[in-house]
Design a protein around this motif. Sequence first.
Motif, mmCIF file in Angstrom:
data_model
loop_
_atom_site.group_PDB
_atom_site.id
_atom_site.type_symbol
_atom_site.label_atom_id
_atom_site.label_comp_id
_atom_site.label_asym_id
_atom_site.label_seq_id
_atom_site.Cartn_x
_atom_site.Cartn_y
_atom_site.Cartn_z
ATOM 1 N N ARG A 62 -8.083 8.276 -2.336
ATOM 2 C CA ARG A 62 -8.444 7.248 -2.392
ATOM 3 C C ARG A 62 -9.095 5.710 -2.781
ATOM 4 N NH1 ARG A 62 -6.765 7.193 -8.660
ATOM 5 N NH2 ARG A 62 -8.924 6.918 -9.368
ATOM 6 N N TYR A 63 -7.110 5.319 -1.799
ATOM 7 C CA TYR A 63 -7.399 3.809 -1.478
ATOM 8 C C TYR A 63 -7.243 3.450 -0.403
ATOM 9 C CZ TYR A 63 -4.441 4.406 -6.415
ATOM 10 O OH TYR A 63 -4.489 4.741 -7.435
ATOM 11 N N ARG A 64 -7.893 3.967 0.918
ATOM 12 C CA ARG A 64 -7.740 4.008 1.706
ATOM 13 C C ARG A 64 -8.569 2.498 2.186
ATOM 14 N NH1 ARG A 64 -11.118 8.157 1.266
ATOM 15 N NH2 ARG A 64 -12.766 9.071 2.721
ATOM 16 N N HIS A 65 -9.664 2.385 1.732
ATOM 17 C CA HIS A 65 -10.996 1.580 2.108
ATOM 18 C C HIS A 65 -9.699 0.507 1.893
ATOM 19 C CE1 HIS A 65 -13.701 5.118 3.480
ATOM 20 N NE2 HIS A 65 -13.955 4.802 2.702
ATOM 21 N N MET A 66 -9.762 0.682 0.262
ATOM 22 C CA MET A 66 -8.787 -0.504 0.503
ATOM 23 C C MET A 66 -7.641 -1.466 0.784
ATOM 24 S SD MET A 66 -7.934 -1.297 -4.288
ATOM 25 C CE MET A 66 -7.932 0.137 -4.553
ATOM 26 N N GLY A 226 -0.057 19.301 11.047
ATOM 27 C CA GLY A 226 -1.420 19.268 10.817
ATOM 28 C C GLY A 226 -2.369 18.295 10.175
ATOM 29 N N ALA A 227 -1.874 17.575 10.870
ATOM 30 C CA ALA A 227 -2.620 15.936 9.987
ATOM 31 C C ALA A 227 -3.865 16.153 10.709
ATOM 32 C CB ALA A 227 -2.107 14.652 10.538
ATOM 33 N N ARG A 228 -4.892 15.548 9.939
ATOM 34 C CA ARG A 228 -6.655 15.265 11.186
ATOM 35 C C ARG A 228 -6.995 13.887 10.919
ATOM 36 N NH1 ARG A 228 -10.624 14.994 8.687
ATOM 37 N NH2 ARG A 228 -10.027 15.833 6.246
ATOM 38 N N SER A 229 -6.872 13.772 12.092
ATOM 39 C CA SER A 229 -7.725 12.312 12.491
ATOM 40 C C SER A 229 -9.452 11.800 11.552
ATOM 41 C CB SER A 229 -8.467 11.667 13.366
ATOM 42 O OG SER A 229 -8.029 10.256 14.016
ATOM 43 N N ASP A 230 -9.404 10.688 10.610
ATOM 44 C CA ASP A 230 -9.962 10.665 10.281
ATOM 45 C C ASP A 230 -10.464 9.511 9.978
ATOM 46 O OD1 ASP A 230 -12.348 10.647 8.156
ATOM 47 O OD2 ASP A 230 -11.014 11.704 6.745
ATOM 48 N N CYS A 231 -11.317 8.709 10.539
ATOM 49 C CA CYS A 231 -12.948 7.561 10.989
ATOM 50 C C CYS A 231 -11.255 6.568 10.434
ATOM 51 C CB CYS A 231 -13.300 7.196 9.843
ATOM 52 S SG CYS A 231 -15.540 7.608 9.356
ATOM 53 N N GLY A 232 -10.359 6.566 11.748
ATOM 54 C CA GLY A 232 -8.594 5.351 11.884
ATOM 55 C C GLY A 232 -7.953 6.113 10.719
ATOM 56 N N PHE A 233 -8.726 6.900 9.812
ATOM 57 C CA PHE A 233 -7.045 7.393 9.228
ATOM 58 C C PHE A 233 -6.656 7.983 9.736
ATOM 59 C CE2 PHE A 233 -9.931 5.206 6.606
ATOM 60 C CZ PHE A 233 -9.181 3.950 5.692
ATOM 61 N N LEU A 234 -5.864 8.756 8.934
ATOM 62 C CA LEU A 234 -4.819 10.586 9.068
ATOM 63 C C LEU A 234 -4.176 11.075 8.417
ATOM 64 C CD1 LEU A 234 -3.583 11.575 11.877
ATOM 65 C CD2 LEU A 234 -1.695 10.621 11.885
ATOM 66 N N TYR A 361 -13.725 -1.116 -5.014
ATOM 67 C CA TYR A 361 -14.215 -1.640 -3.350
ATOM 68 C C TYR A 361 -14.912 -0.325 -2.793
ATOM 69 C CZ TYR A 361 -11.557 -5.601 -4.493
ATOM 70 O OH TYR A 361 -11.714 -7.175 -4.810
ATOM 71 N N ARG A 362 -15.798 -0.565 -1.719
ATOM 72 C CA ARG A 362 -16.161 0.168 -0.886
ATOM 73 C C ARG A 362 -16.073 -0.222 0.757
ATOM 74 N NH1 ARG A 362 -15.037 3.259 -4.061
ATOM 75 N NH2 ARG A 362 -16.741 3.989 -5.303
ATOM 76 N N PRO A 363 -16.286 0.622 1.697
ATOM 77 C CA PRO A 363 -15.833 -0.066 2.805
ATOM 78 C C PRO A 363 -16.692 -0.839 3.406
ATOM 79 C CG PRO A 363 -16.125 2.329 2.927
ATOM 80 C CD PRO A 363 -16.013 2.179 1.294
ATOM 81 N N TRP A 364 -18.287 -0.878 2.893
ATOM 82 C CA TRP A 364 -19.415 -1.731 3.148
ATOM 83 C C TRP A 364 -19.156 -3.068 2.173
ATOM 84 C CZ3 TRP A 364 -21.528 -2.289 -1.541
ATOM 85 C CH2 TRP A 364 -21.044 -1.041 -2.891
#
Lengths: 508, 508
Positions: A62-66, A226-234, A361-364
Motif C-alpha cells: 500500500r505504500y509503494r507509490h509513496m 517467486g517474487a514477481r516484477s510489477d511496474c518497477g516493484f518486486l 497520494y497516488r502515482p499521478w
Amino acid sequence: MGAIVPLVLCGGAGTRLWPASRESAPKQFINFLGERSTFQETIQRISTPDIFAPPVIVTAARYRHMVAEQLAALDLSATILLEPEGRDSGPAVAAGSHFIAGHDPHAVVMMLAADHVVEDVASFRAAAQKAAASAQNGHIVTFGVRPDHPATGYGYIRPDGAGETPDIRAVAAFVEKPDAAAAEEYVAAGYFWNSGNLVFRADQLLAEYARFDPETVAATAEAVAGARSDCGFLRLEETSFARTTAASIEIAVLEKTIHTRVLPVSMGWRDIGSWDALWSLTEKDAAGNAARGEALFVEAKDNYVLGDNLVAIVGLSGLAVVQTRDATLVIDRSRAEAIRPLIAMLKESGRPQIEEPAYVYRPWGSYQAIDRGERFQVKRIEVKPGGRLSLQRHFHRAEHWIVVRGTALVTIGETERLLYENESTFIPIGAVHRLENPGKIPLELIEVQSGTYLAEDDVIRLDDDYDRLRDDWERRAYAAEPVRDSSNGDAGGKPQSATSRPQPRRHS
Amino acid sequence: MGAIVPLVLCGGAGTRLWPASRESAPKQFINFLGERSTFQETIQRISTPDIFAPPVIVTAARYRHMVAEQLAALDLSATILLEPEGRDSGPAVAAGSHFIAGHDPHAVVMMLAADHVVEDVASFRAAAQKAAASAQNGHIVTFGVRPDHPATGYGYIRPDGAGETPDIRAVAAFVEKPDAAAAEEYVAAGYFWNSGNLVFRADQLLAEYARFDPETVAATAEAVAGARSDCGFLRLEETSFARTTAASIEIAVLEKTIHTRVLPVSMGWRDIGSWDALWSLTEKDAAGNAARGEALFVEAKDNYVLGDNLVAIVGLSGLAVVQTRDATLVIDRSRAEAIRPLIAMLKESGRPQIEEPAYVYRPWGSYQAIDRGERFQVKRIEVKPGGRLSLQRHFHRAEHWIVVRGTALVTIGETERLLYENESTFIPIGAVHRLENPGKIPLELIEVQSGTYLAEDDVIRLDDDYDRLRDDWERRAYAAEPVRDSSNGDAGGKPQSATSRPQPRRHS
C-alpha cells in the motif's frame, strides 16, 4: 571490501503520532521536521556510492507509490520489495537478506529504520564502516547510541563487560523501555539506546536466523525466488511469505545468537516515535514552544504544535496539540503511551480518522477531501505534469471538474478536449472518462461529486498507467470468495461476500 | 398595570469565547447549549403576552439580519432598533427607553442581556412582576442573583442593610469581579451576583439619566426622533447618536441614583461569558468531561470540548478545547481572562480569524468558506426557499456554481434558467448575474471562484431585495471621504482613502 548494501524497512503503520500519522500515510513518509520525510532523509544519508550500494527497500504494497514518489523527488532509485502483509521486522530482514545474498552471499548489509533522525551524518557513516569491518568477521553489529539523557521512550542495550575491541562489545541483553527510575540506572550503568541500526553479512544473518527459525528463512527464500516484477516493484510471493513467523529481528535473532555485538555511537540519533521527540527536535521560542504551522502562545511553555490552521495555547504547558483537517489531538507531551487506548477507541468505533489521511497520494499526484454533504463531496485534486488517472467510470455518481490551475486533458466517452484554467466540465453517471495533465506545471482542480453513493469503490478502472487493474481484480476476487462457516463445517455454504467486502478504496 | 416591555440588548461583539464567537457572529447568536442561541432563549423567556409586551431589541446594524433570522425561526416579531455604533449599554438603554416612552411614558421596561442563561423561567417571570411593581413606585430594580458558589467571573452587588421591604433592598455598591479570596468574602457577607437584568419605568430612568448626563439623554431622544425605517428595522439617527457618551448603564445611572434597588433572585442564572460557564452548563460524562461535537477522552477529567471535527484529549484535565474550521484554542478553563492578550495578538497581526466566522449569515441564507488557494476559493452556499441574492457582477473573478441540492433560478445577462441538482453553470468575469431559490426546500450549491482578486468587495450590487445598496453606497462614500490630518490641521489634505478603506465585505 565491497560497498555496504542498505536495507531500509519502511512498511510500518505507526499510529503513535496520530492524527498526523495514519495507517494509510505513516510517520516515516511525513515531513515533520523539514522539507523532507525521515524516509527521504534516511535514503539521503546512505547515498554515497563510495560507502553504500544502491538501497534495497522493504515496504508494504500500500505504500509503494509513496515510496516511489519520495525517491523520485530525490532523483534516486532503489530496489523496492513489497511485503504481502506485515510480519514485523524479522521476515522483512530475512527476505531482504535473501535478495541481497542472491547477488553476493558475502555482501555486508546495513538494516535501517526509516523513522529515525541522525544529525551527525559523518559519524553515522564512519560508524557504518567500522561496523561493516566487524560484520565481515561474522559479527551482527547493532548501533548502541550513547544516551544524553535517561529517555524512557527507547529500548536499551546492556553491553557485556568483555568486548573484543575497545569499541565493539558483546551484548549482555536487550532491555525493554524502562520507567524513569530504571532509565536513570541504565544510563549510570553505561547502557546504550537501541537504535535499531544493524550491520551484518547476508549469509551470516540468514545462517543464524535459520538456527532458530528455519521455516521462516526457507519461506522468505521462496518468497524472494517467486517474487514477481510489477511496474518497477518486486512483489514477494504471498503464500510462501504467509508461512513466516512474525517477530522482530531482535527477538528472532539478536537475542539468541552469540554473534551480536554493539558499536557505541554518538551521532545525534533520535527516533521520531513520540511528540516529545519531535518537540525536542524542533526549533523553539524563548518559552520553549515549538510549532509547525501557525501558532500563538500566551502564558504557555514547552508546548508542541502541529497544525493545518492557527492553533492558540493559553495558560498551559507541556502539551502537544496536533490539528488536522478531520481530527485534533491534545495530549500531555510526556504521556506518549496514553495514545494507545485512544487508538483502540478509534478503531473500535470504526472512525475514518484512524485510516484516512488529510492528503491521499497516488502515482499521478494527490488529492484531499475538502467538504462533504449528504449527497455530495468536494475534493481538491493535484495531478503532476505528465500524470494520468486511470480510464474509469462510476455507476452512482456524476462529477464536475473545475480547473483552477494548469491545463487538463479530459477524455469523456469518445471525445478528448483540453480544459484551461477557469474552465469546467461535467462527467455524467456511467460515462467512461479520464483525466491527464499534459502540461509542464501541476494541474489543480476542484472536483464536486454528486450522487447517492460516493465511496471510492465505485471506480471501475478500464485502463491504468500504473498497473492497478490487478489490485482491482484481486480485490474483487477476494470479495467474491466464499467464506466457510467453520462452526458447522458446511463447505457448501453460499458466498458471504458482505463479510469479506473490500475496504472502500480512495480516489483512483 | 400594563405589560412589561422587554428591552433586549444584543449589539455586543464578544471575543471572550473566541474562536467560536467572532466579531461578525458573537456569542449571543450561537447555540452553545442546545438548539437555540441564548438570544433566542431570552426572547422565548419573555414571550408571555400576559406579562410581557412584544420586545424592543437594540443591536448593531451588522447583526440585524442575524437577529431577524433568529426571530423568524421562533415565529416571533419585535421592534429592532439599530445602533449606528457601539456606545456601551447606557446610550442603548436611553434610546430604547425613549422609543418605549414615546408610546407610554409610564411603561415599565425590563432591560435584558441576550447572553444569559435562566434555568428557572417561572422564578424569572415572578421576579419580573415583583420588580415591575417596585418600578412603578419609581425604583430602578436590578436582579441580584443569590450566589451558589464564590464565582470570580461576575460582578457583585453589595446590598444596603436597610431595605424597605423584606425582599427588595437598597444598593450600597456595585463591586467589580473579585479574586477568589474576595469572592469568598462577598458570598459570606450576603452579596449578590449582578445579573444585569434591570426593571424601571421609562420616564423615571430617563429622568435619572438626565440628572447625570443630560447630553446623552437629549442625543438619544433626537436619534430616536430621527430614526429611519429600513426594511423592517429602525435605524437610529447617526449624528445625534454620535454625541452620546459611551458608558455602561451601571456607571451612567445605577451607581449614581438613589433609586436603585436590588431584588434577590434564585432562578438558575448564568452568564455564558466563559468556557468555565459553558462547561458547568453542559452535560458531563462520569469523568466530568463535557463536549459539543465529537470528542474522545483518555485519562482526562473536567474538560470542555467544542468542535466541528473530532477532538481527542489524552492525559489532561481542566481544559477547554475549541476547534473551528480556521482556528483552534486550547486553554486552561480557569484562565478565562488570559484570552485578552491573545485577542490583542490576533488583532495586531490582522488575522482573519478574529472577525470571520465559520458560517456567514445573510438575509437570503448562509455560506461557509471550505477551501482557498492562491487564485481560487470554494464556498458552500445555502439559499433559503424564496431567498434571492442581489443582482451583481464582479470585475476580477469568474464563478462556477454546482447545485448539489434543490433547484436554483440563475440569471446571467439577459437569460434566466433553472438549474437542477447536479447541474452546473459558469458566470464569466463581468457578467451581471443573480441566484435565487424558487423552490420549497433549501438550495445548496458549491461555488468555485477563480481569479486574481477574490475579496468580497469585488461585488457590485445592481439590485437587492434586502435593501443593501444603501450599505454599499455608504461604504463607498466613506471610502472616498477625505481624512483630515489632525496633526497639522491641513483640512485641504488629499483624500487618504487607503487608511479609511472599508473592510472587505463577505458574500453578497
